[in-house]
Scaffold this active site. Sequence first.
Site, PDB file in Angstrom:
ATOM      1  CB  ILE A 161      -0.978  -0.013   1.197  1.00 52.19           C
ATOM      2  CG1 ILE A 161      -1.815  -1.293   1.168  1.00 52.19           C
ATOM      3  CG2 ILE A 161      -1.889   1.188   1.208  1.00 52.19           C
ATOM      4  CD1 ILE A 161      -2.605  -1.523  -0.111  1.00 52.19           C
ATOM      5  CD  GLU A 191     -12.170  10.183   8.424  1.00 56.62           C
ATOM      6  OE1 GLU A 191     -11.302   9.327   8.521  1.00 56.62           O
ATOM      7  OE2 GLU A 191     -12.040  11.348   8.845  1.00 56.62           O
ATOM      8  CG  HIS A 197      -5.131   2.314   0.368  1.00 53.37           C
ATOM      9  ND1 HIS A 197      -5.472   1.005   0.611  1.00 53.37           N
ATOM     10  CD2 HIS A 197      -4.897   2.864   1.577  1.00 53.37           C
ATOM     11  CE1 HIS A 197      -5.436   0.788   1.916  1.00 53.37           C
ATOM     12  NE2 HIS A 197      -5.099   1.899   2.522  1.00 53.37           N
ATOM     13  CB  CYS A 232      -7.817   1.246   4.924  1.00 54.13           C
ATOM     14  SG  CYS A 232      -7.144   2.876   5.284  1.00 54.13           S
ATOM     15  CG  HIS A 290      -5.125  -2.555  11.274  1.00 53.24           C
ATOM     16  ND1 HIS A 290      -5.555  -2.964  10.036  1.00 53.24           N
ATOM     17  CD2 HIS A 290      -5.094  -1.212  11.230  1.00 53.24           C
ATOM     18  CE1 HIS A 290      -5.786  -1.902   9.284  1.00 53.24           C
ATOM     19  NE2 HIS A 290      -5.517  -0.829   9.977  1.00 53.24           N
TER      20      HIS A 290
END
Length: 764
Positions: A440, A614, A650, A652, A703
């Site tokens: 990424i 967002e 990208h 996520c 993560h």
Amino acid sequence: MGIKTTAFGYPKIGPNREMKKTVESYWKGKIGKDQMLNILENLNLNRLQKVINADLDLIPSNDFSLYDFVLDISTMIDAVPERFRAIQDSLDRYFAMARGTKDAVACEMTKWFDTNYHYIVPELTGNFRLVKNRPLESYLWAKEKSGIETKPVIVGAFTYLMLSKVYQKQEGSILMEMVRADHSDKFGIFLMEIAKIYNKILKELQENGVKTVQFDEPALVLDLEDEKVDMLIEAYKVITQGIDNLEVFVHTYYESLDSFERIVNELPVSGIGLDFVVNGENLQNLIKYGFPKDKKLQAGVISGRDPWRINYKEVLDLLDQIEKFVDQDRIVLSNASPLFHLPVSAEAERGHLDENLIELLSFADERLEELKTLKQIINEGKPVPEQSIQSIRDRFKNEKVRELVKNIELQEVKRPHPFKERYKKQIEILGLPKFPTTTIGSFPQTDQLRKIRADYRKGIISQEDYDNFIKDQIRYAIKIQEELELDVFVHGEFERTDMVEFFSQKLKGFAFTKNGWVQSYGTRCVRPPIIYGDISRPEPMTLRETLYAQSLTKKSVKGMLTGPVTILNWSFYRKDIPKKEIAYQIALALRDEVKDLEKEGIKIIQIDEPAFREGLPLKKRKQEDYLNWAVKAFKLTHNTVKETTQIHTHMCYSEFNEIIEWIYRMDADVISIEASRSRGEIIKAFENFNYDHGIGVGIYDIHSPRIPSVEEMLEIAERTVQVIDKNLIWINPDCGLKTRQWKEVIPALKNMVEVAKILRKKYS
Ligand code: GLN
Ligand code: ZN
């Protein structure tokens, strides 16, 4: 008499992030609990003193927190999930819910409305009880310490529940799953139960002589069905039962109040708070529906979210309008949204930021000054301050950029060649196999790298030494990628601390503060850049590192940029031009970078948009407009490239379903998305929508420090094969690798490449 003032939500982090440092020291065991609480109490006293100095009529209390104000309510009403019940100490339990322990996973964390603050999502099972009356404790504390009367502020019962999740039996199964409370059939029952507890809180406040309380109910700006409004009103009847000696204010913000007429008239409270700065809708509704004579109005006339100094004349004009419907002595002037979205002090940036810019800025401390000044103007006839906002703004103007942006609205922005044609040529030219592998963008940022960067900033290390160090890192990353046999390489982003900060420091029109920290969650703070002027790119931003990386290998190195929508959504931005124009300005600057990369022979360019979703407006009816210009801004960055230049993007997160069509319209050749955390759930979105562009579902969950096996990654990849054309599938991790360590990344990527090899064998 005259007009009254209040303020709420003053930042908790301290002028120098003392809160962060103290709480983290406690977590690390460097200081004890008492010492921590002591330091924080003093910090809170300083906050209190700040608001007292602002000469407010209603001084807030209960607005400090050790981690999160929503979590404070959960622990207050005993909404503690079973897995944390074994922890005896209440403070340890509190932090465990926020951060998890080795035995119990942390509660989910998510964004608070459309802001960059994240709260701990309550997990409700019912059986609420009042463990301790926090607002009362805070009120008594303030009284004891400063001898003053305060107004406790607390998130209202309705908003709390709207943000919660509840356990519910899965359909046709005995397994429990968590669903949004507002989508569950328990909503009404739980609301009433929590209302009873809130009533108890109010009764105790009343008995202790508290005169005013403020419930923050930002959920009242969401699109509410009539049934929800009914429940809200019923709940407030319960909450305010037997409360006749205590004024209850319900304050709303981030958008205009929904169901204005009903809520304003029927909610059984003493005062309603409205946000008059976010847009003109509350004022229009006030003009249309009037305001009940028996209620007070908390008029949010200064912003808690934007860092711009108020224009006193404009605010006074607004007040004139409001006073046509509400008598002055029933108005309480206030900040609109809570002040914690702003850094503590703009004055503290003097000597660091441009003097002219400082004249335009207002952070939390300056907001308090503004309220004080407004009150003096109105009540004491103090002259309105002379301001030169426009003339300062004019200095930051770039006519050329304005001219370019002006035409975009009418222009159709698209790549001339259809995807199918160009993708085929790209794959040929790039010589890519089926199921191409890539990452990424970022590779591990080691302690050594962080130290060298800090030393460089302090001037301990020379520019040349620093550049050489970055080059070493790039060389290492390229070597590793060669060994792993990845197909498309990246340079590793070692020169970047943060994907938005990096570009904002290179673009004109952005300012970067020294100490403008804002709480993002818990002890985590961010320093958003400030977009104050027209944006342009004085010189190339990423060429040096990208070209250096490309010079070391025959494989293609992806250019790596942060997209216009993400840069905008993670910055404070000017309000004197429409938000979309700022997005277009950033896009045009990025487009210059794209063109330069292309000219220098870079064949693949990735433009990240992790914050694309967002920015989605809270009200449904406004979402389409946002998506329209956001897509357009993204397309502007790449619509001029050759058909053989491959554009990646990208994102996520997993909530794709509702916006998948818009993501498709961004017309990137390849998108890489999250998938591993949601166990391939995201793939469902593609079952319903025929996404026929290149796509890499992230099969490696970055993560977690765990190294995923070939089998588990293969399983996710195989699920994509079911719904997406095999010729379009890419194999990649689900986000950047910056927070990981090399010793995790290398074996994990090795397994990932293995997955691609298995797929190639099986499907060719
Ligand atoms: N290119 C960025 C990286 O790899 C993307 C980060 C993100 O999605 N937040 O770090
Ligand atoms: Zn990501």
